[in-house]
Design a protein around this motif. Structure first.
Motif, PDB file in Angstrom:
ATOM      1  N   UNK A  24       0.800  -1.220   0.000  1.00  0.00           N
ATOM      2  CA  UNK A  24       0.000   0.000   0.000  1.00  0.00           C
ATOM      3  C   UNK A  24       0.831   1.267   0.000  1.00  0.00           C
ATOM      4  N   UNK A  25       1.915   1.290  -0.768  1.00  0.00           N
ATOM      5  CA  UNK A  25       2.766   2.481  -0.875  1.00  0.00           C
ATOM      6  C   UNK A  25       2.324   3.284  -2.100  1.00  0.00           C
ATOM      7  N   UNK A  26       1.855   4.499  -1.874  1.00  0.00           N
ATOM      8  CA  UNK A  26       1.368   5.413  -2.926  1.00  0.00           C
ATOM      9  C   UNK A  26       0.067   4.942  -3.551  1.00  0.00           C
ATOM     10  N   UNK A  27      -0.357   3.737  -3.252  1.00  0.00           N
ATOM     11  CA  UNK A  27      -1.622   3.191  -3.763  1.00  0.00           C
ATOM     12  C   UNK A  27      -2.270   2.367  -2.649  1.00  0.00           C
ATOM     13  N   UNK A  28      -3.527   2.005  -2.878  1.00  0.00           N
ATOM     14  CA  UNK A  28      -4.196   1.134  -1.911  1.00  0.00           C
ATOM     15  C   UNK A  28      -3.653  -0.284  -2.032  1.00  0.00           C
ATOM     16  N   UNK A  29      -3.654  -0.998  -0.920  1.00  0.00           N
ATOM     17  CA  UNK A  29      -3.216  -2.395  -0.946  1.00  0.00           C
ATOM     18  C   UNK A  29      -4.084  -3.179  -1.924  1.00  0.00           C
ATOM     19  N   UNK A  30      -3.433  -3.905  -2.812  1.00  0.00           N
ATOM     20  CA  UNK A  30      -4.171  -4.695  -3.804  1.00  0.00           C
ATOM     21  C   UNK A  30      -3.356  -5.967  -4.079  1.00  0.00           C
ATOM     22  N   UNK A  31      -3.712  -7.044  -3.394  1.00  0.00           N
ATOM     23  CA  UNK A  31      -2.956  -8.290  -3.512  1.00  0.00           C
ATOM     24  C   UNK A  31      -2.982  -8.852  -4.926  1.00  0.00           C
ATOM     25  N   UNK A  32      -4.136  -8.725  -5.572  1.00  0.00           N
ATOM     26  CA  UNK A  32      -4.266  -9.263  -6.931  1.00  0.00           C
ATOM     27  C   UNK A  32      -3.302  -8.567  -7.882  1.00  0.00           C
ATOM     28  N   UNK A  33      -3.235  -7.237  -7.814  1.00  0.00           N
ATOM     29  CA  UNK A  33      -2.318  -6.500  -8.690  1.00  0.00           C
ATOM     30  C   UNK A  33      -0.861  -6.785  -8.327  1.00  0.00           C
ATOM     31  N   UNK A  34      -0.601  -6.899  -7.023  1.00  0.00           N
ATOM     32  CA  UNK A  34       0.763  -7.227  -6.591  1.00  0.00           C
ATOM     33  C   UNK A  34       1.191  -8.555  -7.201  1.00  0.00           C
ATOM     34  N   UNK A  35       0.320  -9.553  -7.132  1.00  0.00           N
ATOM     35  CA  UNK A  35       0.644 -10.865  -7.700  1.00  0.00           C
ATOM     36  C   UNK A  35       0.826 -10.796  -9.211  1.00  0.00           C
ATOM     37  N   UNK A  36       0.020  -9.961  -9.859  1.00  0.00           N
ATOM     38  CA  UNK A  36       0.150  -9.797 -11.312  1.00  0.00           C
ATOM     39  C   UNK A  36       1.544  -9.283 -11.676  1.00  0.00           C
ATOM     40  N   UNK A  37       2.007  -8.267 -10.940  1.00  0.00           N
ATOM     41  CA  UNK A  37       3.324  -7.700 -11.241  1.00  0.00           C
ATOM     42  C   UNK A  37       4.447  -8.670 -10.876  1.00  0.00           C
TER      43      UNK A  37
END
Length: 227
Positions: A87-100
């Motif tokens: 959640x740095x500069x953006x909201x926590x998003x596990x799905x997007x984190x996993x995508x990257x």
């Protein structure tokens, strides 16, 4: 009097002057980043993320990560995943984190840290053991030394879990066997009781006809014919 226009300098020169002339260095990095120079893009991310030579600005750092990710840069892809995860500069998003992280791991070469992250993610909470093995192998193949350390840690944990599961399985099997034994004993006692009813009936008839004595022990009847 007009200010003198600052001209960009090559990346190596910008590195040398950034502590004494950050303005020239920044202009140079941004110019080179516009030319899709990965080193300059990574440098801009790091400057704004650390906030040592320029004011810390996570949104600006995030912006340069997005630029680098658009060029499939490993460092930028990994850190974008990190930003979304924490959640740095953006909201926590596990799905997007996993995508990257997944995009980063899919690169044919690299440090293997995205692969190692995915391995730990799938191992924790027993999410997907096959995926854990897949990404751990990739991290090791890419030469990630931390992957070797993690492999050893996991092997210890798995050995402990296996021992625990074997123990629990033994208890379960023992309990199941004991239950079956009790069932067999109950069934045997029921059959025995029926048998003794039939035997007693025979005895009764023999006593009436042949004067047979019979003696009852704790559980078994003994009988003999009088001479």
């Amino acid at each position: 009097m007009d200010k003198k226009e600052i001209m960009p300098v090559p990346f190596e020169q910008a590195l040398l002057i950034e502590k004494t002339d950050i303005q020239t260095a920044l202009i140079s990095y941004k110019y080179l980043a516009g030319q899709k120079e990965i080193d300059a893009i990574q440098k801009l991310f790091l400057l704004y993320y650390e906030g040592k030579l320029v004011p810390q600005d996570f949104k600006e750092a995030f912006h340069w990560l997005k630029v680098g990710a658009g060029l499939d840069d490993e460092v930028c892809l990994f850190h974008l995943g990190y930003f979304y995860q924490n959640g740095i500069a953006v909201s926590v998003n596990e799905r997007r984190a996993l995508d990257y992280f997944t995009r980063c791991a899919a690169l044919p070469v690299g440090t293997g840290y995205a692969d190692l992250f995915l391995a730990t993610y799938f191992f924790e909470e027993e999410r997907d053991f096959d995926q854990f093995i897949f990404y751990l192998k990739k991290a090791i193949t890419k030469g990630n030394k931390d992957a070797y350390v993690y492999k050893a840690i996991v092997e210890e944990q798995l050995a402990a879990k296996l021992k625990e599961k074997e123990y629990l399985l033994k208890i379960a099997i023992d309990a199941e066997i004991q239950a079956r034994i009790e069932e067999e004993k109950a069934a045997y006692k029921a059959r025995l009781a029926d048998s003794w009813k039939a035997v007693n009936e025979i005895f009764r008839r023999k006593v009436l006809t042949n004067k047979v004595h019979f003696y009852r022990g704790p559980e078994i009847y003994f009988w003999h014919r009088k001479r």
